[in-house]
Design an enzyme around this catalytic site. Structure first.
Site, PDB file in Angstrom:
ATOM      1  N   TYR A 294      22.898 -78.632  64.781  1.00 58.54           N
ATOM      2  CA  TYR A 294      23.555 -77.342  64.941  1.00 58.54           C
ATOM      3  C   TYR A 294      22.783 -76.477  65.938  1.00 58.54           C
ATOM      4  O   TYR A 294      23.374 -75.896  66.863  1.00 58.54           O
ATOM      5  CB  TYR A 294      23.655 -76.613  63.602  1.00 58.54           C
ATOM      6  CG  TYR A 294      24.302 -75.253  63.717  1.00 58.54           C
ATOM      7  CD1 TYR A 294      25.671 -75.130  63.919  1.00 58.54           C
ATOM      8  CD2 TYR A 294      23.537 -74.092  63.666  1.00 58.54           C
ATOM      9  CE1 TYR A 294      26.262 -73.879  64.050  1.00 58.54           C
ATOM     10  CE2 TYR A 294      24.115 -72.845  63.787  1.00 58.54           C
ATOM     11  CZ  TYR A 294      25.486 -72.738  63.977  1.00 58.54           C
ATOM     12  OH  TYR A 294      26.068 -71.492  64.118  1.00 58.54           O
TER      13      TYR A 294
ATOM     14  N   SER B 175      24.623 -68.801  68.433  1.00 57.54           N
ATOM     15  CA  SER B 175      23.841 -68.559  67.226  1.00 57.54           C
ATOM     16  C   SER B 175      22.395 -68.277  67.589  1.00 57.54           C
ATOM     17  O   SER B 175      21.862 -68.790  68.582  1.00 57.54           O
ATOM     18  CB  SER B 175      23.908 -69.777  66.304  1.00 57.54           C
ATOM     19  OG  SER B 175      23.012 -69.636  65.216  1.00 57.54           O
TER      20      SER B 175
END
Length: 257
Positions: free
Chosen positions: A167, A154
């Protein structure tokens, strides 16, 4: 084993290859399944809770012999069982895409809102999960002598932004782990990361449309990234980036600029 010397590099043909995609029943994983199947691979669609989706997807793919399989990222014993089933069915794995992951939208500054259980679940799923998957499938990946592992990372790993602090940390850890494994498993296995930003899926529980559109407006290309665009990047990494390993490729509409 394929000859990877300069001058002998051609596209990595997918016809007849066995590709495993974790988190393959929806979102980026499902889009990747479709793209790899279109190019001739036989797909193993890994799912955790999406059995119905995985089975329906397998039935719509071109080609034959595609296999939906239960593959929970956090259960190493179940991963070994899945690897044994794939070995019996196909004998090897040529491509492994780690697309399974989890998160929860929690403001970065609200530390009290991030409970320990959620923090641990995100780290275990997004970091230990891909590691345990690669470990379980390593004998099958080595069997062909020219395998590729793609980890879906990501943009959050680069900027420390995204849905939550754990995350972002998990994806940064995934990228670093990819470097370590690329070095350890070379020359017969390549490890490549694909890092999208702002993908139009329902992956992030609690994400507001306003925040999503604000992120898009701030990116140079001002484009909403669709799952299929990430899948195309995965396909390109597998088939054409023959001398790339240990790197993470951004698919972010220029957001890093």
């Amino acid at each position: 084993m394929s000859d990877l010397r300069p001058g002998n590099l051609g596209p990595y043909a997918l016809e007849g290859r066995i590709a495993v995609v974790t988190g393959g029943s929806s979102g980026i994983g499902a889009a990747t399944v479709r793209r790899l199947a279109e190019h001739g691979a036989r797909l193993v669609i890994g799912y955790n809770t999406g059995q119905d989706r995985a089975e329906a997807l397998a039935g719509r793919l071109p080609g034959s012999g595609h296999l939906p399989i239960f593959r929970p990222a956090t259960d190493s014993a179940a991963l070994r069982t899945a690897a044994g089933q794939i070995e019996q069915r196909f004998g090897r794995v040529d491509v492994l895409v780690n697309a399974a992951g989890t998160t929860r939208a929690v403001p970065h500054g609200d530390l009290d809102a991030m409970d320990d259980e959620t923090f641990d679940r995100i780290l275990v799923t997004n970091v230990r999960g891909p590691f345990a998957t690669i470990r379980a499938f390593l004998p099958l990946l080595r069997r062909g002598g020219d395998a590729v592992v793609v980890n879906i990372s990501s943009f959050a790993a680069l900027r420390g932004q995204g849905s939550s602090v754990p995350y972002a940390a998990s994806k940064a850890a995934l990228d670093t782990m990819g470097k370590s494994l690329a070095r350890a498993l070379a020359p017969h296995i390549r490890i490549i990361g694909i890092a999208p930003a702002g993908v139009d899926t329902d992956f992030i529980p609690g994400r507001t449309q306003e925040g999503f559109l604000r992120h898009i407006a701030q990116s140079p290309l001002k484009t909403i990234c669709q799952p299929d665009e990430v899948a195309i990047a995965v396909l390109a990494a597998v088939t054409h980036l023959r001398l790339t390993t240990g790197s993470t490729i951004l698919v972010d509409g220029g957001s890093h600029l």
